[in-house]
Write a protein that holds these residues in place. Structure first.
Motif, PDB file in Angstrom:
ATOM      1  N   LEU A   1      32.339  -7.882 -19.865  1.00  0.00           N
ATOM      2  CA  LEU A   1      33.406  -8.882 -19.745  1.00  0.00           C
ATOM      3  C   LEU A   1      33.465  -9.469 -18.338  1.00  0.00           C
ATOM      4  CD1 LEU A   1      36.256  -7.232 -21.836  1.00  0.00           C
ATOM      5  CD2 LEU A   1      35.029  -9.352 -22.351  1.00  0.00           C
ATOM      6  N   GLY A   2      33.253  -8.626 -17.331  1.00  0.00           N
ATOM      7  CA  GLY A   2      33.226  -9.107 -15.948  1.00  0.00           C
ATOM      8  C   GLY A   2      32.081 -10.081 -15.710  1.00  0.00           C
TER       9      GLY A   2
ATOM     10  N   LEU B   1      33.386   2.026 -23.041  1.00  0.00           N
ATOM     11  CA  LEU B   1      34.389   1.053 -22.611  1.00  0.00           C
ATOM     12  C   LEU B   1      34.110   0.537 -21.199  1.00  0.00           C
ATOM     13  CD1 LEU B   1      37.586   2.701 -24.115  1.00  0.00           C
ATOM     14  CD2 LEU B   1      36.377   0.659 -24.935  1.00  0.00           C
ATOM     15  N   ALA B   2      33.562   1.372 -20.337  1.00  0.00           N
ATOM     16  CA  ALA B   2      33.190   0.916 -18.991  1.00  0.00           C
ATOM     17  C   ALA B   2      32.081  -0.126 -19.075  1.00  0.00           C
ATOM     18  CB  ALA B   2      32.753   2.105 -18.138  1.00  0.00           C
ATOM     19  N   TRP B   3      31.117   0.090 -19.961  1.00  0.00           N
ATOM     20  CA  TRP B   3      30.061  -0.909 -20.127  1.00  0.00           C
ATOM     21  C   TRP B   3      30.624  -2.203 -20.694  1.00  0.00           C
ATOM     22  CZ3 TRP B   3      25.931  -0.742 -17.477  1.00  0.00           C
ATOM     23  CH2 TRP B   3      25.319   0.467 -17.171  1.00  0.00           C
TER      24      TRP B   3
ATOM     25  N   ARG C   1      33.665  -3.342 -20.208  1.00  0.00           N
ATOM     26  CA  ARG C   1      34.355  -4.004 -19.076  1.00  0.00           C
ATOM     27  C   ARG C   1      33.354  -4.691 -18.165  1.00  0.00           C
ATOM     28  NH1 ARG C   1      37.315   0.768 -19.200  1.00  0.00           N
ATOM     29  NH2 ARG C   1      36.097   1.637 -17.498  1.00  0.00           N
ATOM     30  N   THR C   2      32.214  -4.064 -17.939  1.00  0.00           N
ATOM     31  CA  THR C   2      31.176  -4.684 -17.122  1.00  0.00           C
ATOM     32  C   THR C   2      30.679  -5.966 -17.783  1.00  0.00           C
ATOM     33  OG1 THR C   2      30.508  -2.519 -16.283  1.00  0.00           O
ATOM     34  CG2 THR C   2      28.900  -4.309 -16.090  1.00  0.00           C
TER      35      THR C   2
ATOM     36  N   ARG D   1      34.723   6.581 -23.191  1.00  0.00           N
ATOM     37  CA  ARG D   1      35.078   5.975 -21.892  1.00  0.00           C
ATOM     38  C   ARG D   1      33.877   5.291 -21.259  1.00  0.00           C
ATOM     39  NH1 ARG D   1      37.909  10.748 -21.429  1.00  0.00           N
ATOM     40  NH2 ARG D   1      36.303  11.674 -20.107  1.00  0.00           N
TER      41      ARG D   1
END
Length: 113
Positions: free
Chosen positions: A29-30, A22-24, A26-27, A19
């Protein structure tokens, strides 16, 4: 069976590690989306260089974060399988410095425009 082949005592640690990875991602991608948006939509900046610099820094940070996040995930998994302490991460200071640079450049571009 070597110590590399042993499973962590609690599978939830592996899931939490995933998780975090995956948070990194998403960061990253942002940041990539932000860089594309600045390059495409921020036409009101009077200087072309600010827009390009912000977009390049955002895209560069996205690449670095995605690559380092994978490396960090692998290091943490290996440490858990060995029963070692978890390794530290350089992602937080890199991200803080990069976002600070982007914010400074964007603020300057707004003032100059």
């Amino acid at each position: 069976m070597s110590s590399e082949d042993t499973e962590p005592l609690d599978y939830r640690f592996s899931l939490a590690n995933e998780r975090t990875f995956l948070a990194w991602i998403r960061t990253a991608l942002g940041l990539l989306a932000g860089g594309v948006a600045v390059q495409s939509l921020a036409e009101h900046f009077s200087t072309w260089g600010f827009r390009r610099a912000i977009a390049v820094v955002c895209a560069g940070l996205a690449v670095v974060i995605a690559a380092v996040a994978y490396r960090q995930w692998r290091r943490a998994e290996a440490a858990m399988h060995r029963g070692d302490t978890l390794p530290t991460s350089v992602l937080v200071p890199v991200l803080a410095t990069g976002v600070g640079a982007v914010a400074l450049a964007a603020g300057t571009a707004v003032l100059v425009s």
